[in-house]
Write a protein that holds these residues in place. Sequence first.
Motif: not given
Length: 163
Positions: A47-48, A63-65, A67-76
Amino acid sequence: MSATQTAPSRRSAFRTLFATIGASALGVFGGKAHAATTDATGIVTIPDESQAPAAKQPPLFSSAKVHGGLVFIAGKGYHEAGDIKVHTKSVLDQLEAELTKAGSSMEKVLKVNVYLHDLEDYNGMNEVFRGRFGPNPPVRTTIACYGGVPGKSLVEIDCIAAL
């Protein structure tokens, strides 16, 4: 029970164990023990804290997730005064902090989306962007947004990285 029947149970136990260890590590190293949550599918939400939910309303986005060895970062974005170079540096610093918090790094970024308020800022953004992801930069898409980037930011960047 057969081996195939116990495997999901073991996976679930390992997920719970790793989530607990991760939460404990966050507590020991200055984070909040409840900062990251794992859902039933194994997706970890980071969470952010700046996005505190209004009373009885869920957050608008994560803010970020992980999953499956990947990091997804929301727009900054950066919503203070400054030119495109100041805004780009701040945004890249924010991405780097999020990646570190999730257990990744700038060198592990695979895909970046860059949203510019004005296409005239393309060269200035590139001056600051170049080299921030190491010698092997990520795949990138850059667009100028019709109507601009939300808020006062001259640039917004999101990314996908490996752990």
